[in-house]
Design a protein around this motif. Sequence first.
Motif, PDB file in Angstrom:
ATOM      1  N   VAL A   1      43.038  39.626  32.960  1.00 44.21           N
ATOM      2  CA  VAL A   1      42.074  38.869  33.765  1.00 44.21           C
ATOM      3  C   VAL A   1      42.478  38.808  35.232  1.00 44.21           C
ATOM      4  N   VAL A   2      43.602  39.413  35.563  1.00 45.14           N
ATOM      5  CA  VAL A   2      44.014  39.599  36.958  1.00 45.14           C
ATOM      6  C   VAL A   2      43.991  41.105  37.180  1.00 45.14           C
ATOM      7  N   HIS A   3      42.985  41.601  37.834  1.00 41.25           N
ATOM      8  CA  HIS A   3      42.644  43.018  37.733  1.00 41.25           C
ATOM      9  C   HIS A   3      42.345  43.628  39.096  1.00 41.25           C
ATOM     10  N   GLY A   4      42.339  44.959  39.114  1.00 38.80           N
ATOM     11  CA  GLY A   4      41.944  45.693  40.297  1.00 38.80           C
ATOM     12  C   GLY A   4      40.437  45.814  40.398  1.00 38.80           C
ATOM     13  N   ARG A   5      39.997  46.621  41.364  1.00 43.61           N
ATOM     14  CA  ARG A   5      38.561  46.808  41.557  1.00 43.61           C
ATOM     15  C   ARG A   5      37.907  47.306  40.275  1.00 43.61           C
ATOM     16  N   THR A   6      38.567  48.226  39.585  1.00 44.29           N
ATOM     17  CA  THR A   6      38.179  48.648  38.252  1.00 44.29           C
ATOM     18  C   THR A   6      39.350  48.340  37.334  1.00 44.29           C
ATOM     19  N   ALA A   7      39.063  47.934  36.092  1.00 45.35           N
ATOM     20  CA  ALA A   7      40.135  47.597  35.157  1.00 45.35           C
ATOM     21  C   ALA A   7      39.832  48.156  33.787  1.00 45.35           C
ATOM     22  N   LEU A   8      40.869  48.636  33.115  1.00 46.42           N
ATOM     23  CA  LEU A   8      40.751  49.156  31.755  1.00 46.42           C
ATOM     24  C   LEU A   8      41.717  48.424  30.832  1.00 46.42           C
ATOM     25  N   ILE A   9      41.246  48.162  29.613  1.00 45.44           N
ATOM     26  CA  ILE A   9      42.104  47.687  28.528  1.00 45.44           C
ATOM     27  C   ILE A   9      42.090  48.758  27.451  1.00 45.44           C
ATOM     28  N   LEU A  10      43.255  49.317  27.149  1.00 46.74           N
ATOM     29  CA  LEU A  10      43.373  50.357  26.125  1.00 46.74           C
ATOM     30  C   LEU A  10      44.152  49.776  24.943  1.00 46.74           C
ATOM     31  N   PRO A  11      43.475  49.540  23.808  1.00 50.75           N
ATOM     32  CA  PRO A  11      44.146  48.898  22.663  1.00 50.75           C
ATOM     33  C   PRO A  11      45.006  49.895  21.903  1.00 50.75           C
ATOM     34  N   THR A  12      46.158  49.441  21.451  1.00 52.66           N
ATOM     35  CA  THR A  12      47.097  50.357  20.805  1.00 52.66           C
ATOM     36  C   THR A  12      47.593  49.809  19.483  1.00 52.66           C
ATOM     37  N   LEU A  13      48.112  50.684  18.652  1.00 45.54           N
ATOM     38  CA  LEU A  13      48.731  50.285  17.396  1.00 45.54           C
ATOM     39  C   LEU A  13      49.948  49.414  17.653  1.00 45.54           C
TER      40      LEU A  13
ATOM     41  N   GLN B   1      45.809  48.459  31.354  1.00 49.03           N
ATOM     42  CA  GLN B   1      46.734  47.747  30.486  1.00 49.03           C
ATOM     43  C   GLN B   1      46.635  48.322  29.070  1.00 49.03           C
ATOM     44  N   VAL B   2      47.735  48.900  28.565  1.00 49.98           N
ATOM     45  CA  VAL B   2      47.809  49.349  27.178  1.00 49.98           C
ATOM     46  C   VAL B   2      48.402  48.194  26.379  1.00 49.98           C
ATOM     47  N   SER B   3      47.618  47.614  25.479  1.00 51.42           N
ATOM     48  CA  SER B   3      47.986  46.328  24.885  1.00 51.42           C
ATOM     49  C   SER B   3      47.565  46.238  23.429  1.00 51.42           C
TER      50      SER B   3
END
Length: 771
Positions: free
Chosen positions: A510-522, A500-502
């Motif tokens: 919080v509803v995610h796959g086996r591995t989950a990434l959060i990529l913060p963006t401007l 998720q780019v957010s």
Amino acid sequence: MTREAPRQDIDESELAVSKPKEWAAGIPGVLVSLGRGLEQMGAGRTVSTLRLLNQRKGFDCPGCAWPEGQGHRSLAEFCENGAKAVAEEATRRRVDEAFFATHSVAELAERTDYWLGSQGRLTHPMVLRPGGTHYEPISWAESFELIAAELGELDSPDQAVFYTSGRTSNEAAFLYQLFVRSFGTNNLPDCSNMCHESSGSALNQTLGIGKGSVSLDDVHHADLLLIVGQNPGTNHPRMLSALEKAKRNGAKIVAVNPLPEAGLLRFKNPQNIRGVLGKGTDLADEFCQIRLGGDLALFQALGHLLLAAEEESPGTVLDGDFIREHSHGFAEYAAHVHALDWAQVEEATGLARSQIETVARMLIASERTIVCWAMGITQHRHSVATIREMVNVLLLRGMIGRPGAGVCPVRGHSNVQGDRTMGIWEKPPESFLDALEREFALPMPREHGFDTVAALQAMRGRAADDRGLVFFALGGNFVSASPDTEVTEAALRSCSLTVQVSTKLNRSHVVHGRTALILPTLGRTEVDVQHTGEQFVTVEDSMSAVHASRGRLEPASETLHSEVSIVARLARAVLGAEHSIPWEDFERDYDAIRDRIARVVPGCEDYNEKVRRPDGFVLPNPPRDSRSFPTATGRANFTANRLEVLRVPAGRLLLQTLRSHDQYNTTIYGLDDRYRGVKNARRVVFVNPADCEQLGVQDGQLVDVISEWRVGDRVEERRAAGFRVVAYPTARGCAAAYYPEANPLVPLDSVAEESNTPTSKSIVVRLEQAG
């Protein structure tokens, strides 16, 4: 039967209900805007930020896509919800590594969308590893390596899904689709699939271009505006200023909606004395309180009446020259609506024939007519046919390619139309793929990809240990935006990786796959500095105008990357540093992206020069510009559409999902719906008082809402628990509830014909005493 229950950080028992408002905006809107800014940003930041919103040297509103005027703009070129959107993005609150160390994913999953969004801006890339309980920090480099490894393990590129939000800039969208197609798939679903896909389908068939045909100046100078299935006071508040100007110029307005929304009735413009001290401007000259889904029948009836009037007075009603020279299929259409069954019309619409005849007379008297619509039209099973009928009525009077006249689909998110122009589409035209291949000397995938519903269907039923799928979202809140919440959540959990780019925390984290990434963006409000200096991006508004957007605030964190940077670095990690496309050059200087846009996207020639003009430029629109129609027939197409009447079993209601006034799309700003008189709650269901009496439910009663969806000989049910009944003057037999709370009631397989859009405006439900 699937069941969705309320979460616990809001006390819904504190619901307070007052009389609905009969006017929109005014001083309360100003005070709410300032209050939200002060709460989130502080005084200085509020003033410095809002004065740049929608200004030529500032940034585009991250909310809706309503256009700004050309030339001089007012100091406060924004609305209440635009101010809220900016306050949310420019907030001083932060969601950092310490926050995730404190809150487990299981705990966050129990929180409401409102609580999650209120925590502040994301500051650092985070990873949830297989079996982990908390998100943990991860470097940007390791993030891209992880994604590349997961994508490299897929049996086919088509096992990856790349979603896009309508807030993504043109530059990021162009780069994103280029990366996805270079990877080898057209799996590019986006938020259009869930809102205005029906508009694009119908307009491409009838006019040859899937966009509106009017400008803001056309709205100002129309004789007649039909506002259909739309609530501008909440969803596009700046539209109210345009409607006020049209009224001052002598326009008539017809509002067609199941609910008597304040923004359709009267507008108190806080930027003039009449709006501050006076009664404001009355908007709707005629309010047609239509039954949900009855718009198809209404426009067939209007076409029938126009044809009948022409028969009575030949040569005085229809635009015969336009029909002969520019249209196709008139005879078949005329024969179809000539046989109209008025009993079916009255059953479908709930309107008296006399009122429909009044609207027909207004159409006949008007020389410049515009029809505006939004998701109240596009999210029914027969949405595409309904929009074709709107076009039919306009074609009869020659209202395409005439100043002050045309079609106006009012799109929601700020750059959702620009994303499609830049190639975010699972069904790209062959001509667009040909242009990409010529420009980049790479083969492009030709097989159509997944839209939103197809992507969920592909993910549904898989196990997380299967090889695939990978889900990547460039912005948005996919879980809360999608229908059939339990199915959607299961689909995301079936993925090997979700990314998720957010800018902010939301349900999809919080509803995610086996591995989950959060990529913060401007965010759009923030300064974007790359190797060659400060950058700007571009967006396209709802009327095809393209202009620059320049952030001015310091980024929320020094670790944030722009969306362009994230896509470019992802492409290098996945495709290899030696890939023939110069991803690093694109990241260093966005002009390099715009040079490629100029050579690939029709109408974008000299893009870098044109977007630097004070007001940008307007993309070509053949129906509007020259009355030429790039359809299969080379003309504007009349269509004959089967009349459908939505019949609801006894003891049931037809439910639509809608926004609260304290909400924009899936972002919840607060718990009040000021115009509808609801305070301190969101799990409410609006029901006509007469229907309450007939169904034996009381105003304020706590009920479960159960949707019924017929599949062959059986009926599937979905239950959303714990809604308060609010007696409200909606159309008889119809009900309404806020999304995303009501999304669990929308079956994934209930979609509009041709566009595949979820039917969130026509859900058969029953109400039961809460258990």
